[in-house]
Scaffold this active site. Structure first.
Site, PDB file in Angstrom:
ATOM      1  N   GLU A  58       0.830  -1.203   0.000  1.00  0.00           N
ATOM      2  CA  GLU A  58       0.000   0.000   0.000  1.00  0.00           C
ATOM      3  C   GLU A  58       0.870   1.261   0.000  1.00  0.00           C
ATOM      4  OE1 GLU A  58      -1.925   1.432   3.521  1.00  0.00           O
ATOM      5  OE2 GLU A  58      -3.848   1.698   2.513  1.00  0.00           O
ATOM      6  N   TRP A  80      -8.092  -2.444  -0.497  1.00  0.00           N
ATOM      7  CA  TRP A  80      -8.897  -1.309  -0.997  1.00  0.00           C
ATOM      8  C   TRP A  80     -10.037  -1.758  -1.906  1.00  0.00           C
ATOM      9  CZ3 TRP A  80      -9.319   3.765   0.237  1.00  0.00           C
ATOM     10  CH2 TRP A  80      -8.363   4.287   1.099  1.00  0.00           C
ATOM     11  N   TYR A  94      -4.853   9.454  -1.724  1.00  0.00           N
ATOM     12  CA  TYR A  94      -3.473   9.752  -1.312  1.00  0.00           C
ATOM     13  C   TYR A  94      -2.440   9.917  -2.441  1.00  0.00           C
ATOM     14  CZ  TYR A  94      -5.620   8.099   3.003  1.00  0.00           C
ATOM     15  OH  TYR A  94      -6.472   7.919   4.057  1.00  0.00           O
ATOM     16  N   CYS A 168      -7.947   9.507   5.751  1.00  0.00           N
ATOM     17  CA  CYS A 168      -8.003   9.308   7.204  1.00  0.00           C
ATOM     18  C   CYS A 168      -6.689   9.783   7.814  1.00  0.00           C
ATOM     19  CB  CYS A 168      -8.211   7.837   7.520  1.00  0.00           C
ATOM     20  SG  CYS A 168      -9.858   7.315   7.069  1.00  0.00           S
ATOM     21  N   ARG A 234      -7.372  11.801  11.302  1.00  0.00           N
ATOM     22  CA  ARG A 234      -8.657  12.357  11.769  1.00  0.00           C
ATOM     23  C   ARG A 234      -9.630  11.283  12.208  1.00  0.00           C
ATOM     24  NH1 ARG A 234     -12.756  10.901   8.545  1.00  0.00           N
ATOM     25  NH2 ARG A 234     -12.032  10.141   6.537  1.00  0.00           N
ATOM     26  N   ASP A 237      -9.704   3.422  12.694  1.00  0.00           N
ATOM     27  CA  ASP A 237     -10.281   2.106  12.996  1.00  0.00           C
ATOM     28  C   ASP A 237      -9.214   1.360  13.787  1.00  0.00           C
ATOM     29  OD1 ASP A 237     -10.907  -0.612  12.791  1.00  0.00           O
ATOM     30  OD2 ASP A 237     -11.500  -0.508  10.677  1.00  0.00           O
ATOM     31  N   ALA A 331     -15.534  -2.444   8.097  1.00  0.00           N
ATOM     32  CA  ALA A 331     -16.724  -1.604   7.908  1.00  0.00           C
ATOM     33  C   ALA A 331     -16.547  -0.775   6.643  1.00  0.00           C
ATOM     34  CB  ALA A 331     -16.909  -0.696   9.122  1.00  0.00           C
TER      35      ALA A 331
END
Ligand SMILES: Nc1nc(=O)c2c([nH]1)NC[C@@H]1CN(c3ccc(C(=O)N[C@@H](CCC(=O)O)C(=O)O)cc3)CN21
Ligand SMILES: O=c1ccn([C@H]2C[C@H](O)[C@@H](COP(=O)(O)O)O2)c(=O)[nH]1
Length: 332
Positions: A58, A80, A94, A168, A234, A237, A331
């Site tokens: 990643e 992803w 990103y 995130c 921000r 998980d 999720a």
């Protein structure tokens, strides 16, 4: 990785129940910070097995500037998949923001040229350029290591609506500090060359002064500075994403440090909404019952001469001996 267990524990004891975008439900705390000293081992969670290839793949995918999930899946990484459109596209996430943030500037042209004439009709005429934040960061670290502006942001307000998921881990900052002589002497033990220097060069004579010893260590290629990274995340998980995020930014800090000739310092992980999904509580409790194991170490191929040339084969973690993996649903 006590820092990680502290997060799980804190959410279980102080977390507040919240609804969330995915409809799963979370227990969450707002505002948390964890610090990882990278000289004390590579921060890869040991109380469950992590799939290192997904983490490395990643990060290399982000650094390549790609925002297409197919490129990631070509490396055997599927994390992803749930968010990708049928074409594989994820929008300007990103990779786009790190490597080619869109910049619009007033277009320039000759007086009375087409641009000038269109402008007199009242429309603003702009030119689009791309700004490579990572290349800029690498140059700036070398040029101006004391800068307090070594910031990379993925939070591009104008582009948010096109992204499959808003960033995130949205902003990070690097910081460098001079290493003191004692610390440099200590790490010099990893640099075979220092022992090949003539004795007088590295004699730590108080009257000979610091300069001579620092110069000798320079000759031996021992870093003069340490490099630390702080991330603002921000939304986090804690069970699935956070162990990946910690390892990913620790790896990025090591890679950047290797390329600018600095020693990895600290990774400071700062959180906004740090949450445990309702369907991860059992798994987290199981993990908390396990004992810590020694952290592994990271090896980077020293032959790699720029940040964008690393491949999977250039990155290895040694002595990783974790407890077994713990499955959990993601999720979406
Ligand atoms: N809810 C949610 N959590 C995340 O952490 C997350 C997202 N969504 N969306 C975007 C990316 C994708 N990330 C993910 C997605 C899945 C796993 C996951 O399922 N991890 C498993 C094994 C994965 C593998 O085989 O590589 C694990 O046990 O860690 C981890 C990170 C991190 N991000
Ligand atoms: O690197 C990542 C990417 C995503 N996450 C988690 C954090 C949240 O649980 C979701 C994003 O949902 P939002 O509604 O956009 O906050 O993905 C993560 O922890 N790490």
């Amino acid at each position: 990785m006590k820092q990680y267990h502290d997060m799980l524990q804190r959410i279980l004891s102080e977390g507040v129940s919240k609804n969330d975008r995915t409809g799963t439900g979370t227990s969450s705390v707002f505002g948390h910070q964890a610090v990882f000293d990278l000289s004390q081992g590579f921060p890869l969670v040991t109380t469950k097995r992590l799939h290192l290839k997904s983490i490395v793949g990643e990060l290399l995918w982000f650094l390549s500037g790609s925002t297409n999930n197919n490129d990631l899946e070509d490396m055997g990484v599927t994390i992803w998949r749930e968010w990708a459109r049928p074409s594989g596209d994820l929008g300007p996430i990103y990779g786009k923001q790190w490597r080619s943030w869109d910049v619009y500037e007033p277009a320039e042209g000759p007086p009375d040229g087409v641009i000038d004439r269109l402008r007199t009709l009242g429309s603003p005429i702009c030119e689009r350029r791309e700004f490579d934040q990572i290349s800029w960061l690498m140059d700036e670290l070398r040029r101006n290591p004391d800068s307090r502006r070594l910031v990379v942001s993925a939070w591009n307000v104008a582009d948010l609506k096109g992204m499959a998921l808003a960033p995130c881990h949205c902003l990070f900052q690097f910081n460098t500090e001079p290493l003191d002589l004692a610390y440099r002497m200590n790490i010099a033990e990893n640099y075979v060359e220092v022992f090949e220097l003539p004795n007088e060069c590295y004699t730590l004579d108080k009257t000979a002064g610091t300069i001579l010893a620092h110069d000798a260590l320079d000759l031996a290629g021992v870093p003069r500075r340490s490099l630390s990274c702080q991330l603002y995340q921000r939304s986090a998980d804690v069970f699935l994403g956070v162990p990946f995020n910690i390892a990913s930014y620790a790896l990025l800090t090591h890679m950047v440090a290797a390329q600018v000739g600095m020693e990895p310092g600290k990774f400071v992980h700062t959180f906004g909404d740090l949450h445990l999904y309702a369907n991860h509580v059992e798994q987290a409790t199981e993990q908390l019952g396990r004992d810590f194991r020694p952290l592994p170490t990271l090896w980077l191929n020293p032959e790699v001469k720029d940040l964008f040339s690393y491949t999977m084969d250039d990155i290895r973690v040694d002595n990783y001996d974790p407890h077994p993996a713990i499955r959990a649903p993601v999720a979406v």
